[in-house]
Scaffold this motif. Structure first.
Motif, PDB file in Angstrom:
ATOM      1  N   PRO A  34     -24.211  -7.422 -61.033  1.00 34.26           N
ATOM      2  CA  PRO A  34     -22.902  -7.110 -60.439  1.00 34.26           C
ATOM      3  C   PRO A  34     -21.944  -6.532 -61.483  1.00 34.26           C
ATOM      4  CG  PRO A  34     -23.554  -9.386 -59.998  1.00 34.26           C
ATOM      5  CD  PRO A  34     -24.475  -8.859 -61.044  1.00 34.26           C
ATOM      6  N   GLU A  35     -21.093  -5.646 -61.036  1.00 35.77           N
ATOM      7  CA  GLU A  35     -20.056  -5.098 -61.913  1.00 35.77           C
ATOM      8  C   GLU A  35     -18.952  -6.140 -62.059  1.00 35.77           C
ATOM      9  OE1 GLU A  35     -16.759  -1.471 -61.978  1.00 35.77           O
ATOM     10  OE2 GLU A  35     -18.216  -1.630 -60.345  1.00 35.77           O
ATOM     11  N   GLY A  71     -28.223 -14.881 -53.761  1.00 32.93           N
ATOM     12  CA  GLY A  71     -27.640 -13.575 -54.064  1.00 32.93           C
ATOM     13  C   GLY A  71     -26.129 -13.625 -53.958  1.00 32.93           C
ATOM     14  N   LEU A  72     -25.618 -14.427 -53.023  1.00 28.20           N
ATOM     15  CA  LEU A  72     -24.179 -14.582 -52.855  1.00 28.20           C
ATOM     16  C   LEU A  72     -23.560 -15.264 -54.070  1.00 28.20           C
ATOM     17  CD1 LEU A  72     -21.674 -14.403 -50.953  1.00 28.20           C
ATOM     18  CD2 LEU A  72     -22.298 -16.696 -50.137  1.00 28.20           C
ATOM     19  N   ILE A  76     -20.991 -13.520 -56.887  1.00 29.67           N
ATOM     20  CA  ILE A  76     -19.620 -14.000 -57.079  1.00 29.67           C
ATOM     21  C   ILE A  76     -19.373 -14.405 -58.523  1.00 29.67           C
ATOM     22  CG2 ILE A  76     -18.071 -15.932 -56.532  1.00 29.67           C
ATOM     23  CD1 ILE A  76     -18.938 -15.624 -53.617  1.00 29.67           C
ATOM     24  N   TYR A  77     -20.289 -15.169 -59.109  1.00 31.29           N
ATOM     25  CA  TYR A  77     -20.094 -15.563 -60.500  1.00 31.29           C
ATOM     26  C   TYR A  77     -20.296 -14.379 -61.440  1.00 31.29           C
ATOM     27  CZ  TYR A  77     -19.134 -20.449 -59.783  1.00 31.29           C
ATOM     28  OH  TYR A  77     -18.514 -21.626 -59.432  1.00 31.29           O
ATOM     29  N   LEU A  82     -19.619 -14.274 -65.348  1.00 34.04           N
ATOM     30  CA  LEU A  82     -20.480 -15.417 -65.661  1.00 34.04           C
ATOM     31  C   LEU A  82     -21.877 -15.118 -65.140  1.00 34.04           C
ATOM     32  CD1 LEU A  82     -18.109 -18.388 -64.753  1.00 34.04           C
ATOM     33  CD2 LEU A  82     -18.423 -17.268 -66.954  1.00 34.04           C
ATOM     34  N   GLN A  83     -22.766 -14.779 -66.056  1.00 38.13           N
ATOM     35  CA  GLN A  83     -24.120 -14.422 -65.648  1.00 38.13           C
ATOM     36  C   GLN A  83     -24.945 -15.678 -65.433  1.00 38.13           C
ATOM     37  OE1 GLN A  83     -26.083 -11.394 -67.945  1.00 38.13           O
ATOM     38  NE2 GLN A  83     -28.101 -11.973 -67.210  1.00 38.13           N
ATOM     39  N   ILE A  84     -25.463 -15.824 -64.226  1.00 35.82           N
ATOM     40  CA  ILE A  84     -26.300 -16.964 -63.877  1.00 35.82           C
ATOM     41  C   ILE A  84     -27.627 -16.428 -63.358  1.00 35.82           C
ATOM     42  CG2 ILE A  84     -24.305 -18.422 -63.371  1.00 35.82           C
ATOM     43  CD1 ILE A  84     -24.872 -17.993 -60.386  1.00 35.82           C
TER      44      ILE A  84
END
Length: 207
Positions: A34-35, A71-72, A76-77, A82-84
Motif C-alpha cells: 500500500p502507498e 488484506g483489509l 489499513i496499517y 506500519l508494514q505487517i
C-alpha cells in the motif's frame, strides 16, 4: 548509419525491458504494497475504514477496490506506514498480546474454528469498541461492521487479540513472537488487482 542503428538498438532494449502489469486473474496472490498516505493514528484507521465499508470481498485482494479479511488489515496499517504480514496467521505473530476485555480501538482480533483446542487462525477483524468490529466478510461478500452481541458465534471463534499501536499512539508494538514467512511484495506496475467494474468471483473462497 551507425548512429541510427545504435538508437534503434537502445529503443529495442528499453521497450523490450519495459514490463506491463499482468492482467487480473482470480485469485491474484501477488502482494501489492500500500502507498503510505497518513500517520499512524486511530482517526486515520477510522477514516480508512469508512472509505472501505461496502467494498466487495475478493479472496487474496488487499485493495483499494476489494479486500479479503487480512488484506483489509494489511492495507489499513500499511497506509499508515506500519508494514505487517499479509496473511491473518502471520499477522497474529506480531504485536502485543491483549486480553479480549482490554481491547482498544484499532486492535486486531484473530479468529479460528469453535474448537478450543485448535490454534489455527483463519480470520481477522479490527476492534472498534463496545463490542463492534470491522471485517472483510466472506459471508456478506463485503467489508462490514459486526457486533459480538448480535453475532455471538464470533466470540466462540476468538483465538487471540493483538495490538500494534499503543493507546496513546506513541509506541508501536511490531515485535515478532515467532518466525515470519518471507513476503514477496510488488506494485501496480507489475500486477493488476481486482478493480471496480470487474465481475465478482462466484465463490468467496476458491477451492
Amino acid at each position: 548509419m551507425k548512429y541510427i542503428l545504435s538508437c534503434l538498438c537502445i529503443l529495442f532494449l528499453v521497450t523490450g525491458c519495459a514490463q506491463k502489469a499482468k492482467p487480473y486473474h482470480y485469485p491474484n496472490y501477488d502482494i501489492i504494497k500500500p502507498e503510505i498516505t497518513c500517520e499512524p493514528h486511530r482517526k486515520n484507521i477510522q477514516e480508512l475504514l469508512l472509505s472501505y465499508l461496502g467494498k466487495p470481498y475478493v479472496w487474496a485482494e488487499e485493495g483499494p477496490d476489494a479486500f479479503d479479511c487480512s488484506g483489509l488489515t494489511y492495507n489499513i496499517y500499511g497506509k499508515m506506514g506500519l508494514q505487517i504480514p499479509r496473511t491473518a496467521c502471520e499477522q497474529a505473530k506480531m504485536g502485543k498480546k491483549v486480553a479480549f476485555k482490554d481491547l482498544y480501538y484499532g486492535d486486531l482480533i484473530f479468529f479460528g474454528s469453535t474448537n478450543r483446542r485448535s490454534r489455527r487462525i483463519s480470520h481477522v477483524g479490527i476492534y472498534l469498541g463496545d463490542g463492534w468490529f470491522a471485517q472483510a466478510s466472506s459471508k456478506d461478500r463485503k467489508v462490514v461492521i459486526s457486533n459480538f452481541n448480535k453475532e455471538p458465534r464470533y466470540i466462540k471463534r476468538i483465538k487471540l487479540c493483538r495490538r500494534y499501536l499503543s493507546e496513546d499512539e506513541r509506541a508501536k508494538y511490531m515485535t515478532c513472537h515467532a518466525p515470519l514467512k518471507k513476503m514477496k511484495i510488488t506494485s501496480n506496475k507489475y500486477t493488476t488487482p481486482w478493480k471496480a467494474g470487474m465481475k465478482l468471483p462466484r465463490r468467496a473462497v476458491p477451492r
